[in-house]
Write a protein that holds these residues in place. Structure first.
Motif, PDB file in Angstrom:
ATOM      1  N   THR A  79      -7.040   7.695  -0.020  1.00  0.00           N
ATOM      2  CA  THR A  79      -7.187   7.606   1.433  1.00  0.00           C
ATOM      3  C   THR A  79      -6.506   8.794   2.094  1.00  0.00           C
ATOM      4  O   THR A  79      -5.350   9.091   1.798  1.00  0.00           O
ATOM      5  CB  THR A  79      -6.545   6.313   1.971  1.00  0.00           C
ATOM      6  N   GLY A  88      -4.169  -3.146  -3.075  1.00  0.00           N
ATOM      7  CA  GLY A  88      -5.502  -3.236  -2.499  1.00  0.00           C
ATOM      8  C   GLY A  88      -5.785  -4.601  -1.923  1.00  0.00           C
ATOM      9  O   GLY A  88      -6.350  -4.729  -0.825  1.00  0.00           O
ATOM     10  N   PHE A 124     -15.435  -1.458  -0.323  1.00  0.00           N
ATOM     11  CA  PHE A 124     -14.037  -1.534  -0.743  1.00  0.00           C
ATOM     12  C   PHE A 124     -13.932  -1.653  -2.262  1.00  0.00           C
ATOM     13  O   PHE A 124     -13.159  -0.932  -2.893  1.00  0.00           O
ATOM     14  CB  PHE A 124     -13.349  -2.719  -0.077  1.00  0.00           C
ATOM     15  N   TRP A 125     -14.695  -2.573  -2.865  1.00  0.00           N
ATOM     16  CA  TRP A 125     -14.641  -2.724  -4.326  1.00  0.00           C
ATOM     17  C   TRP A 125     -15.020  -1.407  -5.010  1.00  0.00           C
ATOM     18  O   TRP A 125     -14.362  -0.990  -5.970  1.00  0.00           O
ATOM     19  CB  TRP A 125     -15.592  -3.818  -4.795  1.00  0.00           C
ATOM     20  N   LEU A 132      -6.466  -5.695   1.828  1.00  0.00           N
ATOM     21  CA  LEU A 132      -7.649  -6.473   2.169  1.00  0.00           C
ATOM     22  C   LEU A 132      -7.266  -7.668   3.034  1.00  0.00           C
ATOM     23  O   LEU A 132      -7.948  -7.995   4.013  1.00  0.00           O
ATOM     24  CB  LEU A 132      -8.330  -6.940   0.879  1.00  0.00           C
ATOM     25  N   PRO A 179       0.801  -1.227   0.000  1.00  0.00           N
ATOM     26  CA  PRO A 179       0.000   0.000   0.000  1.00  0.00           C
ATOM     27  C   PRO A 179       0.833   1.275   0.000  1.00  0.00           C
ATOM     28  O   PRO A 179       0.477   2.255  -0.661  1.00  0.00           O
ATOM     29  CB  PRO A 179      -0.827  -0.144   1.280  1.00  0.00           C
ATOM     30  N   TRP A 213     -12.079   1.362  -4.210  1.00  0.00           N
ATOM     31  CA  TRP A 213     -10.722   1.070  -4.676  1.00  0.00           C
ATOM     32  C   TRP A 213     -10.677   0.733  -6.162  1.00  0.00           C
ATOM     33  O   TRP A 213      -9.718   1.073  -6.847  1.00  0.00           O
ATOM     34  CB  TRP A 213     -10.144  -0.076  -3.852  1.00  0.00           C
ATOM     35  N   LYS A 255      -1.783  -0.978  -8.028  1.00  0.00           N
ATOM     36  CA  LYS A 255      -2.944  -0.615  -7.210  1.00  0.00           C
ATOM     37  C   LYS A 255      -3.821  -1.825  -6.870  1.00  0.00           C
ATOM     38  O   LYS A 255      -4.211  -1.994  -5.711  1.00  0.00           O
ATOM     39  CB  LYS A 255      -3.769   0.476  -7.884  1.00  0.00           C
ATOM     40  N   THR A 280      -2.764   1.623   4.798  1.00  0.00           N
ATOM     41  CA  THR A 280      -3.970   1.997   4.055  1.00  0.00           C
ATOM     42  C   THR A 280      -3.709   2.940   2.887  1.00  0.00           C
ATOM     43  O   THR A 280      -4.643   3.502   2.329  1.00  0.00           O
ATOM     44  CB  THR A 280      -4.999   2.654   4.988  1.00  0.00           C
ATOM     45  N   MET A 291     -11.911   3.802   4.940  1.00  0.00           N
ATOM     46  CA  MET A 291     -10.929   2.794   5.327  1.00  0.00           C
ATOM     47  C   MET A 291     -11.007   2.588   6.837  1.00  0.00           C
ATOM     48  O   MET A 291     -11.514   3.451   7.561  1.00  0.00           O
ATOM     49  CB  MET A 291      -9.504   3.237   4.954  1.00  0.00           C
TER      50      MET A 291
END
Length: 754
Positions: free
Chosen positions: A577, A516, A566-567, A520, A478, A570, A512, A726, A675
């Motif tokens: 964030t 992500g 989240f889906w 997760l 991240p 992101w 990315k 994050t 987040m």
């Protein structure tokens, strides 16, 4: 006698209770119709009989099968490929097909290709030095497209067809019925491109000694996918976004110079005809060596072979079942080593082919990295189903095909190499071997959803690299995506974009998505839940064609976690964030109502005695007397009244557990992404405590939220996301007390605001 002390904890209880009636029809602050936690029914296709709501294939799921029988000849004198193929197309769908679509990838290098015309040009880029300038301005364009000699029906008669750039339509004599089979044949040849001059995922490299290294793929006309979602996946190939292909069985004979070593997708059928007895013996030893690679062809032997050129040829015969593509590599310069890998009781061969120019780096790491990759990917997905995985050295390539991949990583001529080059080689081998899992087995549409193979693969690659070397710099964490996400928004696209139409392809399709998924796994779901769900997805879609919806739904279905927030954030937006500490208030013990309480009562035209039970005081008094100056509150319920009613043992417990310090911390969220809040608390004695609040803490207010902390120790510091989990783009607001530091993000925010 102890002093009476009282604490007013929270006047918002009064506000939310007394005015609940008036507030009931209003949305919470920060809530809009674009709530970050709304479900993704507006974005995902409605489940049906081919793809169910759990993310698994439905009872009516179908997919096609395509089988190939090919005869290939590699001509080293002319640097050409000649081939003919017999294709058997199985229509397993419920549809009548009027035509078939075939990919002609090499046509992007044809003289009349539109690919160069679609690329911008300037004298700054891509003219990197005299070689590229000469190629693009002073030389005739390389003619590398397919020369189709014939397309015939199974009976030998001409078969109607039409070529549209990198696609060829086969016009069927009559619609192909469900369950029917169509057989036809194609003959072709093309000029092999030099990867160091003409570029490409497939081609040749010529060494100063005149020998060639052939890494050959996309060398034959291949069927496009026809599926339940898109119909024909026949988007043109512009050179970037890769391939969607059908599974099938291959029977391939490759004729090459007799002094070449050749490896390919599939099982070698005639080792006695193409390998010496000594090489066969060494190969048998390698099949039992699970610790160290065994040399089948040594460096000394490869150097000797490179000093002459045979005028004879030999034919290598391979068969492969249930693969979606085919590739091979051939050269007389190859060193060949291999070792066995134990995949849950099954022996799989890890193999490397490389010229002496790859040493000492390649003999030290390549085959071991292949073995580690197979082991680590199998743990997180499914047992590797094929018999081997091959890493082939090429100066400037990084490309994958079933069971075989082409990888860069060349030391200097004296054999020295930097740590960066070593990491790059380990990384590219891990990545390309890992592609055997995504998309060679979990067979997504790379042309349209690049992240489904590159991003998922880069994520698992990260875990495999850290297993190979715990200090490995993966570039996929991240923290590695912060500069990209905090960059110029006009040059950032959502992950859910076609790969041909994004500005920054690498971060968008690789980094990315990988970062992500790492977030997760490590921060949001936890390894146990994530790994089970990810393994479920991988096994559900082995040898099938998943879509993004299948992945999203399976991850939620197998984990009991609502991840739509989240889906959506992101993958479907370019939000970033940014979570910070806005304010910290400390509440103190007092022997009278606080000024805040008085102000609140005055604001709403209320008397203090109207607060009744909604005001809570904390009392420490030996006799529990009510202070005389607490005028008008004689009917309040004090904690002392409650404490007095408890048994002595309970009183003792309560008194010993009573906190001394109270803080209200207000967290702000200038960034668009929701987040988890990961908070590190430092106390005056130097001890620390970690608290993590789930992303759902933002569900009622997308701008700011507060939490109350009760402790026996004074808090001296707060830090949000201390381990950079994050991808927070602005860390200047992450600490309390605020730390003075340079903030690169200020420039971005000022630019956006202006």
């Amino acid at each position: 006698m102890k002093k009476h002390a009282y604490l007013f904890l929270s006047f918002v209880f009064l506000f939310s209770g007394v005015f609940a009636q008036e507030q009931s029809n209003e949305k919470p602050q920060g809530h809009t119709d674009q709530n970050k936690f709304r479900q993704m029914k507006d974005l995902l296709a409605t489940p049906n009989e081919t793809r169910n709501a759990s993310g698994a294939p439905g009872h009516a799921y179908t997919q096609q099968q395509v089988d190939y029988v090919m005869n290939i000849r590699l001509d080293e004198n002319t640097n050409q490929i000649f081939g003919d193929e017999k294709i058997t197309y199985h229509n397993n769908s419920k549809d009548h097909l009027e035509y078939l679509w075939i990919q002609l990838d090499q046509n992007m290098r044809a003289k009349d290709s539109k690919t160069p015309d679609a690329n911008p040009e300037s004298f700054k880029t891509p003219f990197n030095g005299p070689t590229m300038f000469t190629k693009n301005n002073l030389k005739e364009r390389f003619d590398g497209g397919f020369n189709i000699e014939y397309v015939k029906n199974d009976d030998g008669s001409p078969l109607s067809h039409s070529i549209n750039r990198t696609m060829m339509r086969i016009n069927l004599p009559k619609p192909l019925a469900p369950g029917a089979v169509f057989k036809f044949s194609i003959k072709w040849h093309y000029n092999i491109n030099d990867i160091n001059i003409d570029g490409g995922r497939s081609g040749l490299e010529t060494f100063p000694d005149g020998n060639n290294n052939y890494t050959i793929a996309q060398f034959f006309p291949r069927l496009c996918v026809y599926d339940n979602v898109e119909g024909w996946q026949n988007m043109q190939f512009w050179g970037r976004s890769e391939f969607a292909l059908e599974f099938g069985n291959y029977d391939v004979k490759i004729t090459a110079p007799a002094d070449h070593i050749l490896e390919a997708t599939g099982e070698l059928q005639n080792p006695k005809e193409v390998l010496s007895k000594e090489h066969q013996k060494r190969l048998k030893l390698a099949e039992k060596s699970f610790k160290d690679p065994v040399f089948i062809v040594t460096e000394e032997e490869s150097v000797a072979a490179g000093k002459s050129r045979s005028t004879k040829e030999k034919t290598w015969h391979f068969k492969a079942e249930k693969v979606r593509d085919y590739a091979f590599a051939s050269s007389r310069k190859y060193i060949w080593d291999a070792m066995a890998v134990n995949i849950n009781g099954k022996t799989v061969m890890a193999i490397s082919l490389y010229p002496k120019e790859g040493n000492p780096l390649w003999e030290e790491h390549s085959t071991r990295v292949v073995a580690n990759t197979l082991e680590e990917y199998s743990k997180l997905t499914f047992d590797y189903p094929y018999s081997k995985a091959i890493s082939v050295h090429s100066e400037r390539q990084g490309m994958e095909y079933p069971m075989i991949c082409f990888n860069y990583g060349r030391p200097d001529p004296d054999g020295s190499y930097s740590e960066r080059l070593k990491r790059g080689m380990i990384g590219v081998i891990t990545h390309e071997v890992g592609h055997n899992f995504f998309p060679m087995i979990v067979n997504s549409d790379e042309r349209q959803w690049t992240w489904m193979d590159e991003g998922l693969n880069s994520f698992v690659e990260t875990l495999a690299e850290l297993d190979y070397d715990p200090n490995f710099i993966t570039g996929n964490l991240p923290k590695d995506i912060v500069d990209y996400m905090g960059g110029d928004q006009s040059h950032i696209s959502p992950i859910m974009s076609h790969g041909d139409y994004v500005y920054q392809f690498g971060p968008n399709a690789y980094t990315k998505p990988a970062a992500g998924l790492y977030m997760l796994r490590q921060t949001i779901m936890g390894p146990e839940l994530f790994d089970y769900a990810f393994r479920t997805y991988s096994q559900r879609w082995m040898f099938k064609h998943p879509t993004p919806a299948d992945f999203f739904r399976t991850m939620e279905d197998a984990s009991a976690m609502d991840l739509d927030w989240f889906w959506r954030g992101w993958f479907y937006t370019t939000d970033y964030t940014d979570i910070g500490v806005k304010e910290v208030k400390q509440f103190y013990l007092t022997d009278k109502p606080t000024e805040t309480a008085k102000e609140t009562a005055k604001k709403y035209n209320m008397n203090l005695d109207d607060f009744k039970d909604r005001l809570v005081y904390y009392a420490e008094a030996e006799n529990g007397d009510i202070p005389q100056d607490a005028k008008g509150v004689s009917d309040f319920k004090f904690l002392t009244d409650y404490i007095a009613s408890l048994p002595e043992a309970e009183k003792a417990k309560l008194n010993s557990a009573a906190p001394k310090y109270f803080y209200e911390v207000v967290f702000e969220k200038p960034g668009g992404l929701v987040m988890p809040i990961i908070l590190n608390i430092t106390y005056e004695d130097g001890t620390t405590e970690r608290k993590t609040y789930p992303a759902q803490i933002w569900r009622y207010n997308d701008k700011e939220v507060s939490k109350v902390f009760k402790t026996n120790k004074r808090i001296t510091g707060l830090a949000i996301d201390p381990d950079l989990e994050t991808a927070d783009v602005d860390t200047s607001n992450n600490s309390w007390p605020r730390k003075a530091e340079d903030n690169k993000f200020d420039a971005f925010k000022n630019k956006v605001n202006n």
